[in-house]
Design an enzyme around this catalytic site. Structure first.
Site, mmCIF file in Angstrom:
data_model
loop_
_atom_site.group_PDB
_atom_site.id
_atom_site.type_symbol
_atom_site.label_atom_id
_atom_site.label_comp_id
_atom_site.label_asym_id
_atom_site.label_seq_id
_atom_site.Cartn_x
_atom_site.Cartn_y
_atom_site.Cartn_z
ATOM 1 N N GLU A 45 -10.659 -20.907 -16.257
ATOM 2 C CA GLU A 45 -10.585 -20.613 -17.702
ATOM 3 C C GLU A 45 -11.149 -21.753 -18.542
ATOM 4 O O GLU A 45 -10.591 -22.103 -19.583
ATOM 5 C CB GLU A 45 -9.129 -20.354 -18.104
ATOM 6 C CG GLU A 45 -8.501 -19.193 -17.398
ATOM 7 C CD GLU A 45 -9.025 -17.863 -17.886
ATOM 8 O OE1 GLU A 45 -9.606 -17.815 -18.978
ATOM 9 O OE2 GLU A 45 -8.865 -16.875 -17.158
ATOM 10 N N GLN B 203 14.938 -48.975 -14.605
ATOM 11 C CA GLN B 203 14.142 -48.822 -15.826
ATOM 12 C C GLN B 203 12.803 -48.137 -15.570
ATOM 13 O O GLN B 203 12.338 -47.337 -16.383
ATOM 14 C CB GLN B 203 13.920 -50.189 -16.485
ATOM 15 C CG GLN B 203 15.200 -50.755 -17.060
ATOM 16 C CD GLN B 203 15.012 -52.117 -17.685
ATOM 17 O OE1 GLN B 203 13.946 -52.716 -17.597
ATOM 18 N NE2 GLN B 203 16.049 -52.626 -18.306
ATOM 19 N N ARG C 165 1.949 -15.874 -13.162
ATOM 20 C CA ARG C 165 1.387 -15.956 -14.519
ATOM 21 C C ARG C 165 -0.097 -15.581 -14.488
ATOM 22 O O ARG C 165 -0.589 -14.876 -15.369
ATOM 23 C CB ARG C 165 1.625 -17.357 -15.106
ATOM 24 C CG ARG C 165 1.540 -17.403 -16.618
ATOM 25 C CD ARG C 165 0.124 -17.671 -17.130
ATOM 26 N NE ARG C 165 -0.412 -18.852 -16.500
ATOM 27 C CZ ARG C 165 -1.637 -18.949 -15.986
ATOM 28 N NH1 ARG C 165 -2.492 -17.942 -16.052
ATOM 29 N NH2 ARG C 165 -2.039 -20.053 -15.399
ATOM 30 N N TRP D 109 -14.551 -16.244 -6.737
ATOM 31 C CA TRP D 109 -13.312 -16.818 -7.285
ATOM 32 C C TRP D 109 -12.639 -15.833 -8.230
ATOM 33 O O TRP D 109 -12.193 -16.211 -9.309
ATOM 34 C CB TRP D 109 -13.582 -18.160 -7.999
ATOM 35 C CG TRP D 109 -14.058 -19.202 -7.076
ATOM 36 C CD1 TRP D 109 -15.314 -19.724 -7.003
ATOM 37 C CD2 TRP D 109 -13.285 -19.857 -6.055
ATOM 38 N NE1 TRP D 109 -15.375 -20.661 -6.000
ATOM 39 C CE2 TRP D 109 -14.149 -20.760 -5.404
ATOM 40 C CE3 TRP D 109 -11.956 -19.750 -5.627
ATOM 41 C CZ2 TRP D 109 -13.722 -21.554 -4.340
ATOM 42 C CZ3 TRP D 109 -11.530 -20.552 -4.579
ATOM 43 C CH2 TRP D 109 -12.407 -21.441 -3.948
ATOM 44 N N ASP E 277 6.331 -38.201 -7.345
ATOM 45 C CA ASP E 277 6.550 -39.602 -6.986
ATOM 46 C C ASP E 277 8.041 -39.940 -7.048
ATOM 47 O O ASP E 277 8.563 -40.639 -6.174
ATOM 48 C CB ASP E 277 5.753 -40.483 -7.943
ATOM 49 C CG ASP E 277 5.927 -41.953 -7.631
ATOM 50 O OD1 ASP E 277 5.655 -42.340 -6.489
ATOM 51 O OD2 ASP E 277 6.364 -42.709 -8.530
ATOM 52 N N LEU F 182 10.521 -38.149 -6.411
ATOM 53 C CA LEU F 182 11.276 -37.575 -5.288
ATOM 54 C C LEU F 182 10.942 -38.265 -3.966
ATOM 55 O O LEU F 182 11.490 -37.893 -2.915
ATOM 56 C CB LEU F 182 11.024 -36.068 -5.163
ATOM 57 C CG LEU F 182 12.066 -35.186 -5.882
ATOM 58 C CD1 LEU F 182 11.914 -35.289 -7.386
ATOM 59 C CD2 LEU F 182 11.959 -33.742 -5.435
ATOM 60 N N HIS G 82 -11.255 -28.761 -17.707
ATOM 61 C CA HIS G 82 -10.816 -29.784 -18.659
ATOM 62 C C HIS G 82 -12.033 -30.354 -19.407
ATOM 63 O O HIS G 82 -12.014 -30.500 -20.629
ATOM 64 C CB HIS G 82 -10.094 -30.885 -17.869
ATOM 65 C CG HIS G 82 -9.440 -31.921 -18.728
ATOM 66 N ND1 HIS G 82 -8.198 -31.756 -19.273
ATOM 67 C CD2 HIS G 82 -9.873 -33.148 -19.134
ATOM 68 C CE1 HIS G 82 -7.867 -32.828 -19.981
ATOM 69 N NE2 HIS G 82 -8.872 -33.687 -19.907
HETATM 70 C C1 FAD Z 1 -7.947 -19.807 -7.866
HETATM 71 C C2 FAD Z 1 -9.036 -19.489 -8.840
HETATM 72 C C3 FAD Z 1 -9.030 -18.278 -9.517
HETATM 73 C C4 FAD Z 1 -10.081 -17.939 -10.373
HETATM 74 N N1 FAD Z 1 -10.080 -16.707 -10.988
HETATM 75 C C5 FAD Z 1 -11.204 -16.290 -11.671
HETATM 76 C C6 FAD Z 1 -11.305 -14.947 -12.163
HETATM 77 O O1 FAD Z 1 -10.377 -14.147 -12.052
HETATM 78 N N2 FAD Z 1 -12.482 -14.565 -12.740
HETATM 79 C C7 FAD Z 1 -13.542 -15.411 -12.889
HETATM 80 O O2 FAD Z 1 -14.575 -14.982 -13.410
HETATM 81 N N3 FAD Z 1 -13.461 -16.701 -12.443
HETATM 82 C C8 FAD Z 1 -12.335 -17.162 -11.846
HETATM 83 N N4 FAD Z 1 -12.242 -18.454 -11.353
HETATM 84 C C9 FAD Z 1 -13.421 -19.322 -11.461
HETATM 85 C C10 FAD Z 1 -13.269 -20.443 -12.478
HETATM 86 O O3 FAD Z 1 -13.301 -19.922 -13.773
HETATM 87 C C11 FAD Z 1 -14.377 -21.467 -12.202
HETATM 88 O O4 FAD Z 1 -14.042 -22.131 -11.001
HETATM 89 C C12 FAD Z 1 -14.548 -22.456 -13.347
HETATM 90 O O5 FAD Z 1 -15.162 -21.844 -14.451
HETATM 91 C C13 FAD Z 1 -15.367 -23.690 -12.944
HETATM 92 O O6 FAD Z 1 -16.551 -23.321 -12.325
HETATM 93 P P1 FAD Z 1 -16.961 -23.992 -10.920
HETATM 94 O O7 FAD Z 1 -15.810 -23.910 -9.997
HETATM 95 O O8 FAD Z 1 -18.240 -23.360 -10.516
HETATM 96 O O9 FAD Z 1 -17.171 -25.516 -11.255
HETATM 97 P P2 FAD Z 1 -18.497 -26.201 -11.866
HETATM 98 O O10 FAD Z 1 -18.941 -25.468 -13.096
HETATM 99 O O11 FAD Z 1 -19.487 -26.409 -10.788
HETATM 100 O O12 FAD Z 1 -17.908 -27.599 -12.334
HETATM 101 C C14 FAD Z 1 -17.635 -28.642 -11.407
HETATM 102 C C15 FAD Z 1 -17.268 -29.900 -12.202
HETATM 103 O O13 FAD Z 1 -18.367 -30.246 -13.066
HETATM 104 C C16 FAD Z 1 -17.906 -30.357 -14.378
HETATM 105 N N5 FAD Z 1 -18.954 -29.930 -15.316
HETATM 106 C C17 FAD Z 1 -19.744 -28.839 -15.265
HETATM 107 N N6 FAD Z 1 -20.564 -28.793 -16.302
HETATM 108 C C18 FAD Z 1 -20.282 -29.876 -17.074
HETATM 109 C C19 FAD Z 1 -20.779 -30.413 -18.284
HETATM 110 N N7 FAD Z 1 -21.744 -29.794 -19.004
HETATM 111 N N8 FAD Z 1 -20.285 -31.579 -18.752
HETATM 112 C C20 FAD Z 1 -19.271 -32.207 -18.081
HETATM 113 N N9 FAD Z 1 -18.752 -31.759 -16.927
HETATM 114 C C21 FAD Z 1 -19.251 -30.607 -16.424
HETATM 115 C C22 FAD Z 1 -16.698 -29.434 -14.470
HETATM 116 O O14 FAD Z 1 -15.868 -29.796 -15.557
HETATM 117 C C23 FAD Z 1 -16.060 -29.696 -13.123
HETATM 118 O O15 FAD Z 1 -15.311 -30.865 -13.179
HETATM 119 C C24 FAD Z 1 -11.152 -18.859 -10.572
HETATM 120 C C25 FAD Z 1 -11.127 -20.101 -9.925
HETATM 121 C C26 FAD Z 1 -10.082 -20.422 -9.074
HETATM 122 C C27 FAD Z 1 -10.081 -21.756 -8.388
#
Ligand code: FAD
Length: 389
Positions: A368, A284, A94, A166, A341, A343, A371
């Site tokens: 994307e 249950q 997907r 990433w 869990d 299983l 959460h």
């Molecule tokens: C397998 C995989 C494929 C991916 N593919 C792509 C791709 O094709 N192209 C692309 O451009 N990117 C891609 N990504 C990147 C992805 O979009 C980012 O990992 C994502 O946007 C989160 O950024 P980060 O990992 O730097 O986390 P961070 O931004 O560092 O966040 C870490 C934590 O802090 C929290 N956080 C950050 N800021 C706030 C806030 N203001 N308030 C509350 N909480 C906050 C976040 O919710 C998270 O829980 C991919 C990631 C993975 C793992």
């Protein structure tokens, strides 16, 4: 286990047209016949099932809800059902289709010149070219607006410097949609594989999306011709518009992963016996778990269908899609954990699909828009106050 026959507690099929049911059935058959038999091995070996690229193209999966240039021109509900069935197989497939369609074909169609559209869209649709989307940087994930990747005008063309990480499909892509600052404004560029100064390398050691290629992209004095610029894109809004398209597909896809986990757990609990030779489904506490799952899946199906209908009427905005992505991915991850869990020990092996889905969904929760970020988008929508910083 018995073959998958769908999860439809409230007869939601009665809300779908013949055409929608046909798209779902075609995709379901493809997943049953071509994905389920091979996916555990690919997941084990952390290997993308590249042999399915052409088959998925033939079925019209790439850019399926886009129109012209060879695209299938499906409705958004048909496209959603396609994404749902595909992710019941695996989030990696997907993700491949989401990137190819929503993050590469969509920006070329929306922001590209006629030449760019003619050059790339038919090939991307046929799967003879693969694309990737470079937005995230090592220091800017949730906050892509801080990006440092920079393009500088150089005669008629540009020189690109920076790093993206990433990036799904990075090392297998023929063309990368790369977002960079040009005179301070975020612009989109089409960077072709093999251009001097552009290199890509894979990220290894993932416990999630193992059957997907994830890469880092590097640009060191990478010279680009004038025609690499997407003329219609400008500002952070442009990549965010692409993300809205991809998040919509994820909102449906995650339901497919949840359906797979729930269906596996339901079948297992009826067959597995503990205490007085009775199936564990007769307890249950076990039934409470199944009741929770089917209720949440049904709510998620309704949410996806309603947002899909809104999107088909041109009424879905990014904040609706944030609710869809946030709720349905959370629901799917929670369903995967509860199914695992039920299983017991068997739940941790790859004899069953649950642990694989559970690991995949950890990524789906993060990419994307995490959460948390979708919580803030919904919070801003209902209060009018942005709380990101
Ligand atoms: C397998 C995989 C494929 C991916 N593919 C792509 C791709 O094709 N192209 C692309 O451009 N990117 C891609 N990504 C990147 C992805 O979009 C980012 O990992 C994502 O946007 C989160 O950024 P980060 O990992 O730097 O986390 P961070 O931004 O560092 O966040 C870490 C934590 O802090 C929290 N956080 C950050 N800021 C706030 C806030 N203001 N308030 C509350 N909480 C906050 C976040 O919710 C998270 O829980 C991919 C990631 C993975 C793992």
């Amino acid at each position: 286990m018995f073959p998958f026959r769908g999860v439809d507690y409230l007869d939601l099929d009665s809300l779908l047209s013949e055409q929608e049911l046909m798209v779902r059935q075609t995709t379901r058959r493809f997943v049953e016949e071509r994905v389920i038999p091979i996916i555990e091995q690919h997941n084990r070996e952390a290997r993308f099932p590249a042999h399915l690229i052409a088959e998925m193209a033939e079925l019209g999966f790439y850019g399926a809800n886009l129109h012209e240039y060879g695209c299938a021109g499906m409705s958004n509900v048909e496209y959603g059902l396609l994404m749902q069935e595909l992710e019941r197989g695996d989030s990696s497939l997907r993700s491949f289709c989401s990137v190819q369609g929503a993050l590469v074909m969509y920006p070329i169609l929306t922001f590209g010149s006629e030449d760019q559209k003619k050059r790339w869209l038919p090939r991307l649709q046929k799967g003879t070219a693969i694309g990737c989307f470079g937005l995230t940087e090592p220091d800017f994930g949730s906050n892509p607006g801080g990006m440092r990747t920079k393009a500088v005008q150089d005669g008629a063309g540009f020189v690109l410097n920076g790093e993206k990480t990433w990036i799904t499909n990075g090392t297998i892509a023929d063309v990368a949609v790369v977002w960079a600052r040009l005179e301070g404004t975020i612009r989109g560029f089409l960077v072709e594989r093999g251009r001097p100064g552009f290199s890509a390398s894979d990220i290894h050691g993932k416990w999630s999306l193992r059957a997907s290629v994830t890469s880092s992209l590097s640009f060191v004095d990478c010279r680009l011709p004038a025609e690499s610029l997407l003329p219609g894109a400008g500002g952070l809004k442009s990549p965010l518009m692409c993300l809205t398209q991809a998040r919509y597909g994820i909102g449906w896809g995650s339901v497919g992963a949840a359906m797979s986990c729930y269906d596996t757990a339901r079948q297992y609990t009826v067959l597995r016996k503990q205490f007085a030779d009775r199936p564990i489904a007769s307890h249950q506490l076990v039934q409470a778990e199944l009741a929770w799952m089917i209720t949440e899946i049904t709510k998620a199906q309704l949410l996806a269908l309603h947002v899909g209908r809104l999107k088909d009427q041109g009424k879905a905005d990014f904040s609706h899609i944030s609710m869809l992505k946030r709720n349905n991915v959370w629901m799917a991850l929670e369903t995967a954990r509860r199914s695992r869990d039920l299983l017991g020990a068997n739940g941790i092996t790859d004899e069953y699909p649950i642990f694989r889905h559970m690991c995949n969904l950890e990524t789906v929760k993060t990419y994307e828009g995490t959460h948390n970020i979708h919580t803030l988008i919904i919070g801003e929508k209902v209060t009018g106050v942005a709380a990101y910083t």
